[in-house]
Scaffold this active site. Sequence first.
Site, PDB file in Angstrom:
ATOM      1  N   ARG A 177       0.859  -1.340  -0.035  1.00  0.00           N
ATOM      2  CA  ARG A 177       0.055   0.008   0.071  1.00  0.00           C
ATOM      3  C   ARG A 177       0.955   1.350   0.057  1.00  0.00           C
ATOM      4  NH1 ARG A 177      -1.755  -3.482  -1.445  1.00  0.00           N
ATOM      5  NH2 ARG A 177      -3.480  -4.843  -0.580  1.00  0.00           N
ATOM      6  N   SER A 227     -10.775  -0.380   3.801  1.00  0.00           N
ATOM      7  CA  SER A 227      -9.984  -0.456   5.034  1.00  0.00           C
ATOM      8  C   SER A 227      -9.349   0.663   5.476  1.00  0.00           C
ATOM      9  CB  SER A 227      -8.985  -1.665   4.914  1.00  0.00           C
ATOM     10  OG  SER A 227      -9.844  -2.704   4.369  1.00  0.00           O
ATOM     11  N   GLU A 297      -3.919   3.062   6.631  1.00  0.00           N
ATOM     12  CA  GLU A 297      -3.894   3.120   5.270  1.00  0.00           C
ATOM     13  C   GLU A 297      -4.459   4.199   4.434  1.00  0.00           C
ATOM     14  OE1 GLU A 297      -5.071  -0.757   3.595  1.00  0.00           O
ATOM     15  OE2 GLU A 297      -5.887   0.224   1.749  1.00  0.00           O
TER      16      GLU A 297
HETATM   17  C1  LIG Z   1     -15.384   0.325  -0.618  1.00  0.00           C
HETATM   18  C2  LIG Z   1     -14.013   0.357  -0.549  1.00  0.00           C
HETATM   19  C3  LIG Z   1     -13.186  -1.074  -0.980  1.00  0.00           C
HETATM   20  C4  LIG Z   1     -11.850  -0.858  -1.139  1.00  0.00           C
HETATM   21  N1  LIG Z   1     -11.152  -1.912  -1.138  1.00  0.00           N
HETATM   22  C5  LIG Z   1      -9.801  -1.927  -1.515  1.00  0.00           C
HETATM   23  C6  LIG Z   1      -8.905  -2.956  -1.995  1.00  0.00           C
HETATM   24  O1  LIG Z   1      -9.651  -4.297  -1.792  1.00  0.00           O
HETATM   25  N2  LIG Z   1      -7.738  -2.974  -1.996  1.00  0.00           N
HETATM   26  C7  LIG Z   1      -7.178  -1.716  -1.839  1.00  0.00           C
HETATM   27  O2  LIG Z   1      -5.636  -1.635  -1.931  1.00  0.00           O
HETATM   28  N3  LIG Z   1      -7.633  -0.663  -1.689  1.00  0.00           N
HETATM   29  C8  LIG Z   1      -8.945  -0.576  -1.683  1.00  0.00           C
HETATM   30  N4  LIG Z   1      -9.530   0.486  -1.374  1.00  0.00           N
HETATM   31  C9  LIG Z   1      -8.975   1.644  -1.437  1.00  0.00           C
HETATM   32  C10 LIG Z   1      -8.976   2.495  -2.499  1.00  0.00           C
HETATM   33  O3  LIG Z   1     -10.079   2.048  -3.416  1.00  0.00           O
HETATM   34  C11 LIG Z   1      -7.697   2.081  -3.290  1.00  0.00           C
HETATM   35  O4  LIG Z   1      -6.556   2.562  -2.516  1.00  0.00           O
HETATM   36  C12 LIG Z   1      -7.435   2.972  -4.503  1.00  0.00           C
HETATM   37  O5  LIG Z   1      -6.396   2.623  -5.086  1.00  0.00           O
HETATM   38  C13 LIG Z   1      -7.555   4.429  -4.071  1.00  0.00           C
HETATM   39  O6  LIG Z   1      -7.560   5.092  -5.614  1.00  0.00           O
HETATM   40  P1  LIG Z   1      -8.440   6.550  -5.744  1.00  0.00           P
HETATM   41  O7  LIG Z   1      -8.412   6.878  -7.243  1.00  0.00           O
HETATM   42  O8  LIG Z   1      -9.474   6.458  -5.179  1.00  0.00           O
HETATM   43  O9  LIG Z   1      -7.218   7.449  -5.136  1.00  0.00           O
HETATM   44  P2  LIG Z   1      -7.421   8.729  -4.040  1.00  0.00           P
HETATM   45  O10 LIG Z   1      -8.341   8.389  -2.895  1.00  0.00           O
HETATM   46  O11 LIG Z   1      -8.175   9.672  -4.674  1.00  0.00           O
HETATM   47  O12 LIG Z   1      -6.186   8.916  -3.745  1.00  0.00           O
HETATM   48  C14 LIG Z   1      -5.253   8.400  -3.054  1.00  0.00           C
HETATM   49  C15 LIG Z   1      -3.688   8.890  -3.123  1.00  0.00           C
HETATM   50  O13 LIG Z   1      -3.585   8.848  -4.578  1.00  0.00           O
HETATM   51  C16 LIG Z   1      -2.889   9.984  -4.984  1.00  0.00           C
HETATM   52  N5  LIG Z   1      -3.099  10.014  -6.417  1.00  0.00           N
HETATM   53  C17 LIG Z   1      -4.191   9.887  -7.017  1.00  0.00           C
HETATM   54  N6  LIG Z   1      -4.327   9.966  -8.309  1.00  0.00           N
HETATM   55  C18 LIG Z   1      -3.145  10.008  -8.608  1.00  0.00           C
HETATM   56  C19 LIG Z   1      -2.156  10.349  -9.936  1.00  0.00           C
HETATM   57  N7  LIG Z   1      -2.910  10.200 -11.195  1.00  0.00           N
HETATM   58  N8  LIG Z   1      -0.886  10.633  -9.635  1.00  0.00           N
HETATM   59  C20 LIG Z   1      -0.331  10.655  -8.578  1.00  0.00           C
HETATM   60  N9  LIG Z   1      -0.979  10.650  -7.381  1.00  0.00           N
HETATM   61  C21 LIG Z   1      -2.350  10.075  -7.477  1.00  0.00           C
HETATM   62  C22 LIG Z   1      -3.761  11.168  -4.198  1.00  0.00           C
HETATM   63  O14 LIG Z   1      -3.166  12.437  -4.392  1.00  0.00           O
HETATM   64  C23 LIG Z   1      -3.768  10.650  -2.813  1.00  0.00           C
HETATM   65  O15 LIG Z   1      -2.631  10.611  -2.052  1.00  0.00           O
HETATM   66  C24 LIG Z   1     -11.244   0.513  -1.079  1.00  0.00           C
HETATM   67  C25 LIG Z   1     -11.999   1.682  -0.806  1.00  0.00           C
HETATM   68  C26 LIG Z   1     -13.370   1.387  -0.798  1.00  0.00           C
HETATM   69  C27 LIG Z   1     -14.044   2.815  -0.575  1.00  0.00           C
END
Ligand SMILES: Cc1cc2nc3c(=O)[nH]c(=O)nc-3n(C[C@H](O)[C@H](O)[C@H](O)COP(=O)(O)OP(=O)(O)OC[C@H]3O[C@@H](n4cnc5c(N)ncnc54)[C@H](O)[C@@H]3O)c2cc1C
EC number: 1.3.1.98
Length: 306
Positions: A177, A227, A297
């Site tokens: 992560r 999580s 996380e």
């Molecule tokens: C119901 C639910 C289930 C989930 N299940 C999982 C799972 O099974 N496994 C898991 O790993 N995660 C899980 N997550 C967490 C999440 O979906 C992941 O961490 C996902 O990768 C985050 O992506 P995001 O686009 O939403 O990022 P955001 O939440 O928008 O951002 C996360 C970070 O990434 C950075 N970021 C975003 N885009 C870019 C870019 N293009 N360039 C540089 N930095 C960037 C942001 O600045 C921030 O620091 C879950 C979340 C929810 C709500």
Amino acid sequence: MNKKQKIYNKLLELVKEENVKVDEMLRDHLYTKLGGKADFFITPTSYEEIQNVVKLSNEDNIPFTLLGNGSNLIIKDGGIRGIVINLKHLDAIYSEGNTVVAQSGARIIDASRYALDKKLSGLEFACGIPGTVGGALYMNAGAYGGEIKDVLDYAYVVDKHGNLVKRLAAELDLDYRTSNISDNGDIVVEATFQLKPAKYEDIKEVMDDLTFKRESKQPLEYPSCGSVFKRPPGYFAGKLIQDSNLQGTNIGGAEVSKKHAGFIINKDNATTSDYISLIEHVQKTVKDKFGVDLEREVRIIGDDKD
Ligand SMILES: Cc1cc2nc3c(=O)[nH]c(=O)nc-3n(C[C@H](O)[C@H](O)[C@H](O)COP(=O)(O)OP(=O)(O)OC[C@H]3O[C@@H](n4cnc5c(N)ncnc54)[C@H](O)[C@@H]3O)c2cc1C
């Protein structure tokens, strides 16, 4: 002309007017449905626009923050100063041989489904992760034994100087992560995944199985950020929270899920402060009871409310 108006005018020279918003409410873009306003919220439509915004940010000393699908972020009630960049318009996905190429605003779920259609195996684990490709690389997202590190070949990023640069997966320090993407000040704009040919039915079966597991165990009916805590070495965060009798604990509308102890849901109009207080309460209770530090996380960013 005040400073904010000057920045707005400069942004309009770089990004189309309909893609520049002022004082945008960020809770509308977050899974938790929490968070204050962004001074500027922009949605570029090309890599060149992103490069130009990074150069403007350097020249005029304006901070910027990337926002993907907001599924791993808690933004404080005072919001974010400077520019929030969201890449939702850059969401193309295509394949070349055994690779799938996805722009970073595409949802990783869609990349996973696209790979299925092309009969390419490797992205099944991502079929229920609600983030963008950019957010998935940043977090080295993973589930059920798979992670981005296993399948990423290389990415294109806009670096902190505004240059478009290719980074091999090995250069991103992808680990549990985490990655070095924020340390380097990179903006991920595109990812190439190296996959393997497989039978459509076999890939589909794995995806259906993972979707069933996810839907039966996670409180997907409420806003949350997934999580909240990383898995501490030798333990499971959810089990420690469950054994601390914390499920159902509620602070101002934020609640430790009764369905999955690792999730904190926004059950009833919580504020970010409620959410953060509950996270800290969970960390303290688990530390007192089991002596284990729960590391977050989920990322918490932004300003406190005045
Ligand atoms: C119901 C639910 C289930 C989930 N299940 C999982 C799972 O099974 N496994 C898991 O790993 N995660 C899980 N997550 C967490 C999440 O979906 C992941 O961490 C996902 O990768 C985050 O992506 P995001 O686009 O939403 O990022 P955001 O939440 O928008 O951002 C996360 C970070 O990434 C950075 N970021 C975003 N885009 C870019 C870019 N293009 N360039 C540089 N930095 C960037 C942001 O600045 C921030 O620091 C879950 C979340 C929810 C709500």
